[in-house]
Motif scaffolding. Structure first.
Motif, short mmCIF file in Angstrom:
data_model
loop_
_atom_site.label_atom_id
_atom_site.label_comp_id
_atom_site.label_asym_id
_atom_site.label_seq_id
_atom_site.Cartn_x
_atom_site.Cartn_y
_atom_site.Cartn_z
N SER A 14 0.83 -1.21 0.00
CA SER A 14 0.00 0.00 0.00
C SER A 14 0.86 1.26 0.00
CB SER A 14 -0.94 0.00 1.21
OG SER A 14 -0.19 -0.07 2.40
N ALA A 15 2.13 1.14 0.42
CA ALA A 15 3.07 2.26 0.40
C ALA A 15 3.69 2.46 -0.98
CB ALA A 15 4.16 2.05 1.44
N GLY A 16 3.39 1.53 -1.92
CA GLY A 16 3.90 1.65 -3.28
C GLY A 16 5.22 0.94 -3.53
N ASN A 17 5.71 0.18 -2.56
CA ASN A 17 6.98 -0.54 -2.73
C ASN A 17 6.75 -1.86 -3.46
OD1 ASN A 17 8.47 1.39 -1.23
ND2 ASN A 17 7.71 0.47 0.65
N LEU A 18 7.67 -2.19 -4.37
CA LEU A 18 7.61 -3.45 -5.09
C LEU A 18 8.23 -4.54 -4.22
CD1 LEU A 18 6.94 -4.92 -7.76
CD2 LEU A 18 9.30 -4.40 -8.48
N TRP A 19 7.57 -5.70 -4.16
CA TRP A 19 8.02 -6.85 -3.38
C TRP A 19 8.08 -8.07 -4.28
CZ3 TRP A 19 8.99 -7.09 2.01
CH2 TRP A 19 8.82 -5.88 2.67
N TYR A 20 9.05 -8.94 -4.04
CA TYR A 20 9.18 -10.21 -4.76
C TYR A 20 8.84 -11.35 -3.82
CZ TYR A 20 11.73 -7.81 -8.45
OH TYR A 20 12.08 -6.97 -9.48
N TYR A 21 8.08 -12.32 -4.34
CA TYR A 21 7.84 -13.55 -3.60
C TYR A 21 8.68 -14.65 -4.22
CZ TYR A 21 5.77 -17.80 -1.83
OH TYR A 21 5.61 -19.03 -1.24
N GLY A 22 9.26 -15.49 -3.38
CA GLY A 22 10.06 -16.59 -3.89
C GLY A 22 10.71 -17.35 -2.76
N LYS A 23 11.91 -17.87 -3.04
CA LYS A 23 12.60 -18.68 -2.04
C LYS A 23 14.11 -18.50 -2.18
CE LYS A 23 12.51 -22.79 -4.96
NZ LYS A 23 12.10 -24.17 -5.06
N ASP A 24 14.79 -18.81 -1.09
CA ASP A 24 16.25 -18.75 -1.12
C ASP A 24 16.79 -20.12 -1.56
OD1 ASP A 24 16.00 -20.40 1.12
OD2 ASP A 24 17.07 -19.05 2.46
N LEU A 25 18.10 -20.29 -1.56
CA LEU A 25 18.70 -21.54 -2.01
C LEU A 25 18.39 -22.70 -1.07
CD1 LEU A 25 22.14 -20.25 -3.35
CD2 LEU A 25 20.05 -20.77 -4.62
N GLY A 26 17.96 -22.39 0.15
CA GLY A 26 17.58 -23.43 1.11
C GLY A 26 16.10 -23.75 1.07
N ASP A 27 15.39 -23.28 0.06
CA ASP A 27 13.95 -23.50 -0.13
C ASP A 27 13.07 -22.84 0.94
OD1 ASP A 27 14.02 -24.81 -2.55
OD2 ASP A 27 14.11 -26.81 -1.66
N ARG A 28 13.60 -21.83 1.63
CA ARG A 28 12.78 -21.06 2.57
C ARG A 28 12.04 -20.00 1.78
NH1 ARG A 28 17.07 -19.04 6.88
NH2 ARG A 28 18.04 -18.44 4.90
N LYS A 29 10.72 -19.93 1.94
CA LYS A 29 9.89 -19.03 1.13
C LYS A 29 9.54 -17.76 1.88
CE LYS A 29 7.92 -22.88 -1.37
NZ LYS A 29 6.72 -23.66 -1.64
N GLY A 30 9.27 -16.70 1.11
CA GLY A 30 8.86 -15.45 1.71
C GLY A 30 8.92 -14.30 0.72
N TRP A 31 8.77 -13.08 1.25
CA TRP A 31 8.71 -11.85 0.45
C TRP A 31 9.90 -10.96 0.78
CZ3 TRP A 31 4.91 -10.71 -3.10
CH2 TRP A 31 3.79 -11.55 -3.12
N VAL A 32 10.53 -10.38 -0.25
CA VAL A 32 11.64 -9.46 -0.07
C VAL A 32 11.33 -8.17 -0.82
CG1 VAL A 32 12.99 -10.37 -2.01
CG2 VAL A 32 14.16 -9.18 -0.15
N VAL A 33 11.66 -7.03 -0.22
CA VAL A 33 11.42 -5.75 -0.89
C VAL A 33 12.45 -5.59 -2.01
CG1 VAL A 33 12.82 -4.35 0.70
CG2 VAL A 33 10.89 -3.31 -0.51
N ALA A 34 11.99 -5.14 -3.16
CA ALA A 34 12.85 -5.06 -4.35
C ALA A 34 14.05 -4.14 -4.16
CB ALA A 34 12.02 -4.59 -5.55
N SER A 35 13.89 -3.09 -3.38
CA SER A 35 14.98 -2.11 -3.23
C SER A 35 16.22 -2.68 -2.56
CB SER A 35 14.47 -0.89 -2.44
OG SER A 35 14.08 -1.28 -1.14
N ARG A 36 16.12 -3.84 -1.95
CA ARG A 36 17.27 -4.47 -1.31
C ARG A 36 17.98 -5.48 -2.20
NH1 ARG A 36 18.34 -3.30 4.41
NH2 ARG A 36 16.63 -1.95 4.96
#
Length: 116
Positions: free
Chosen positions: A89-111
């Protein structure tokens, strides 16, 4: 003395019952979005790796916004396989996916940056 201790005991029991009722109601009405999944995705993307490029790392969250709970942390240089995006809602782009250890979640694109 005896009457006041009984009254105190009943007051404590009543307070405990009220606390359980309130807590139970709060837990029962918690948003379903607290679970980590792709239901918040607004756009599917071709699987591509992102690399954490912020020296402070990146917090992986349970949903696409700062208000969601923290799941885990990725350090600078670690990979994240993104499969979809969403905007907060703040207008930030987020990616959903997983790391190399198959842990899933959301990361903000700016990082992150796209893996070349």
């Amino acid at each position: 003395m005896r009457g006041s201790s009984r009254r105190l005991g009943r007051t404590a029991a009543t307070s405990a019952a009220v606390a359980v009722a309130v807590l139970g109601t709060t837990l029962a009405t918690a948003p379903a979005a607290s679970a980590v999944d792709s239901s918040g995705c607004s756009k599917n993307i071709a699987n591509h790796y992102r690399i954490v490029h912020d020296l402070a790392g990146a917090t992986i969250r349970s949903g696409p916004a700062q208000g969601y709970s923290k799941r885990y942390h990725l350090n600078y240089g670690e990979y994240f396989l993104a499969v979809c995006t969403a905007k907060s809602s703040a207008g930030n782009l987020w990616y959903y996916g997983k790391d190399l250890g198959d842990r899933k979640g959301w990361v903000v694109a700016s990082r992150t940056i796209r893996n070349p």
